[in-house]
Design a protein around this motif. Structure first.
Motif, PDB file in Angstrom:
ATOM      1  N   LEU A 177       0.827  -1.204   0.000  1.00 23.11           N
ATOM      2  CA  LEU A 177       0.000   0.000   0.000  1.00 23.11           C
ATOM      3  C   LEU A 177       0.863   1.257   0.000  1.00 23.11           C
ATOM      4  O   LEU A 177       1.918   1.286   0.627  1.00 23.11           O
ATOM      5  CB  LEU A 177      -0.897   0.026   1.238  1.00 23.11           C
ATOM      6  CG  LEU A 177      -1.857  -1.139   1.435  1.00 23.11           C
ATOM      7  CD1 LEU A 177      -2.488  -1.070   2.816  1.00 23.11           C
ATOM      8  CD2 LEU A 177      -2.915  -1.134   0.353  1.00 23.11           C
ATOM      9  N   THR A 178       0.357   2.297  -0.639  1.00 24.86           N
ATOM     10  CA  THR A 178       1.016   3.599  -0.604  1.00 24.86           C
ATOM     11  C   THR A 178       0.596   4.319   0.671  1.00 24.86           C
ATOM     12  O   THR A 178      -0.306   3.859   1.390  1.00 24.86           O
ATOM     13  CB  THR A 178       0.616   4.464  -1.814  1.00 24.86           C
ATOM     14  OG1 THR A 178      -0.786   4.731  -1.720  1.00 24.86           O
ATOM     15  CG2 THR A 178       0.959   3.786  -3.128  1.00 24.86           C
TER      16      THR A 178
ATOM     17  N   THR B 149      -1.130   7.054   0.921  1.00 24.36           N
ATOM     18  CA  THR B 149      -2.541   7.424   0.791  1.00 24.36           C
ATOM     19  C   THR B 149      -3.454   6.230   1.020  1.00 24.36           C
ATOM     20  O   THR B 149      -4.467   6.337   1.716  1.00 24.36           O
ATOM     21  CB  THR B 149      -2.802   8.046  -0.601  1.00 24.36           C
ATOM     22  OG1 THR B 149      -1.935   9.175  -0.758  1.00 24.36           O
ATOM     23  CG2 THR B 149      -4.246   8.473  -0.750  1.00 24.36           C
ATOM     24  N   GLN B 150      -3.090   5.096   0.473  1.00 22.66           N
ATOM     25  CA  GLN B 150      -3.928   3.902   0.611  1.00 22.66           C
ATOM     26  C   GLN B 150      -3.981   3.419   2.056  1.00 22.66           C
ATOM     27  O   GLN B 150      -5.058   3.083   2.561  1.00 22.66           O
ATOM     28  CB  GLN B 150      -3.403   2.788  -0.297  1.00 22.66           C
ATOM     29  CG  GLN B 150      -3.610   3.058  -1.773  1.00 22.66           C
ATOM     30  CD  GLN B 150      -2.833   2.091  -2.661  1.00 22.66           C
ATOM     31  OE1 GLN B 150      -1.786   1.556  -2.290  1.00 22.66           O
ATOM     32  NE2 GLN B 150      -3.361   1.866  -3.862  1.00 22.66           N
TER      33      GLN B 150
ATOM     34  N   LYS C 194      -6.042   5.841   4.162  1.00 27.66           N
ATOM     35  CA  LYS C 194      -7.475   5.670   3.889  1.00 27.66           C
ATOM     36  C   LYS C 194      -8.005   4.412   4.574  1.00 27.66           C
ATOM     37  O   LYS C 194      -9.090   4.416   5.152  1.00 27.66           O
ATOM     38  CB  LYS C 194      -7.702   5.591   2.379  1.00 27.66           C
ATOM     39  CG  LYS C 194      -9.141   5.624   1.978  1.00 27.66           C
ATOM     40  CD  LYS C 194      -9.290   5.684   0.469  1.00 27.66           C
ATOM     41  CE  LYS C 194     -10.753   5.801   0.088  1.00 27.66           C
ATOM     42  NZ  LYS C 194     -10.934   5.956  -1.349  1.00 27.66           N
ATOM     43  N   GLN C 195      -7.225   3.339   4.539  1.00 26.27           N
ATOM     44  CA  GLN C 195      -7.645   2.078   5.163  1.00 26.27           C
ATOM     45  C   GLN C 195      -7.889   2.254   6.656  1.00 26.27           C
ATOM     46  O   GLN C 195      -8.780   1.631   7.220  1.00 26.27           O
ATOM     47  CB  GLN C 195      -6.581   1.005   4.921  1.00 26.27           C
ATOM     48  CG  GLN C 195      -6.943  -0.338   5.509  1.00 26.27           C
ATOM     49  CD  GLN C 195      -5.913  -1.417   5.180  1.00 26.27           C
ATOM     50  OE1 GLN C 195      -5.245  -1.368   4.162  1.00 26.27           O
ATOM     51  NE2 GLN C 195      -5.788  -2.382   6.049  1.00 26.27           N
TER      52      GLN C 195
ATOM     53  N   ARG D 158      -3.103  11.343   5.542  1.00 27.31           N
ATOM     54  CA  ARG D 158      -1.798  11.016   4.954  1.00 27.31           C
ATOM     55  C   ARG D 158      -0.681  11.630   5.812  1.00 27.31           C
ATOM     56  O   ARG D 158       0.340  11.009   6.056  1.00 27.31           O
ATOM     57  CB  ARG D 158      -1.776  11.572   3.525  1.00 27.31           C
ATOM     58  CG  ARG D 158      -0.578  11.228   2.736  1.00 27.31           C
ATOM     59  CD  ARG D 158      -0.703  11.844   1.317  1.00 27.31           C
ATOM     60  NE  ARG D 158       0.407  11.472   0.493  1.00 27.31           N
ATOM     61  CZ  ARG D 158       1.612  12.012   0.582  1.00 27.31           C
ATOM     62  NH1 ARG D 158       1.846  12.947   1.464  1.00 27.31           N
ATOM     63  NH2 ARG D 158       2.589  11.597  -0.198  1.00 27.31           N
TER      64      ARG D 158
ATOM     65  N   TRP E 240       6.078   2.382   0.337  1.00 29.85           N
ATOM     66  CA  TRP E 240       5.225   1.204   0.215  1.00 29.85           C
ATOM     67  C   TRP E 240       5.204   0.465   1.541  1.00 29.85           C
ATOM     68  O   TRP E 240       6.241   0.245   2.164  1.00 29.85           O
ATOM     69  CB  TRP E 240       5.730   0.291  -0.907  1.00 29.85           C
ATOM     70  CG  TRP E 240       5.583   0.926  -2.246  1.00 29.85           C
ATOM     71  CD1 TRP E 240       6.521   1.645  -2.931  1.00 29.85           C
ATOM     72  CD2 TRP E 240       4.406   0.941  -3.047  1.00 29.85           C
ATOM     73  NE1 TRP E 240       6.001   2.099  -4.113  1.00 29.85           N
ATOM     74  CE2 TRP E 240       4.700   1.677  -4.218  1.00 29.85           C
ATOM     75  CE3 TRP E 240       3.131   0.402  -2.904  1.00 29.85           C
ATOM     76  CZ2 TRP E 240       3.781   1.894  -5.228  1.00 29.85           C
ATOM     77  CZ3 TRP E 240       2.213   0.612  -3.914  1.00 29.85           C
ATOM     78  CH2 TRP E 240       2.536   1.349  -5.063  1.00 29.85           C
TER      79      TRP E 240
END
Length: 169
Positions: A2-3, A5-6, A9-10, A15, A39
């Motif tokens: 995951l980045t 941002t990802q 969000k999770q 961020r 990552w």
């Protein structure tokens, strides 16, 4: 993988919070790509889950760092210290309320504004706690300090029957 941002969000965080945790050495990316992207893998996702859980209890970054590093104080010691700090803060706030009531000469205000179950739930929800978070909070409180948990629930004016239900979770 995951980045930033990802993963943010999770977990329902910003961020910048993820980047702050990196700056504080709480959460480091698995690797950085040539273009600078961070990552995060499963290990980091689990670590962030732990961090956000501790933050939901109101623990400081320093306390979380100590817990994650497994050095210094134990989890139980840190949570007890935090609980004691919260209790002192609550007592201080109650003393301020009483002083204001005396100045206003309106004792009914104290009864109206005391923290009860409904108000406590509102406070927890305003702090971002979900129903599941609140259950976990009570479970941890019960596990670490059952007698103090009982006293706390009684201070909210909750009936004995409901206290038994809450403590049984």
């Amino acid at each position: 993988m995951l980045t930033v941002t990802q993963i943010a969000k999770q977990f329902g965080i910003s961020r910048s919070t993820v980047l702050y945790y990196e700056k504080q050495q709480l959460l480091l990316p698995t690797y950085r790509s040539e273009n600078g992207y961070r990552w995060y893998g499963d290990k980091e996702t689990e670590r962030l889950k732990t961090i956000t859980s501790f933050r939901s209890y109101g623990l400081s970054i320093a306390s979380i760092r100590s817990l994650l590093a497994r050095n210094g104080l134990s989890q139980t010691q840190i949570l007890k210290e935090h609980f004691t700090h919260l209790e002192r803060e609550i007592q201080h706030l109650r003393a301020q309320q009483k002083a204001i009531v005396v100045l206003l000469q309106e004792p009914s205000l104290l009864e109206e504004k005391m923290v009860n179950k409904q108000r406590w739930v509102e406070i927890m929800q305003a702090a971002g706690f979900t129903e599941t978070d609140m259950v976990k909070w009570h479970q941890k409180f019960e596990q670490l300090e059952p007698e103090e948990h009982q006293k706390f629930l009684e201070s909210l004016g909750i009936s004995s029957q409901e206290i038994n239900k809450i403590r049984a979770f």
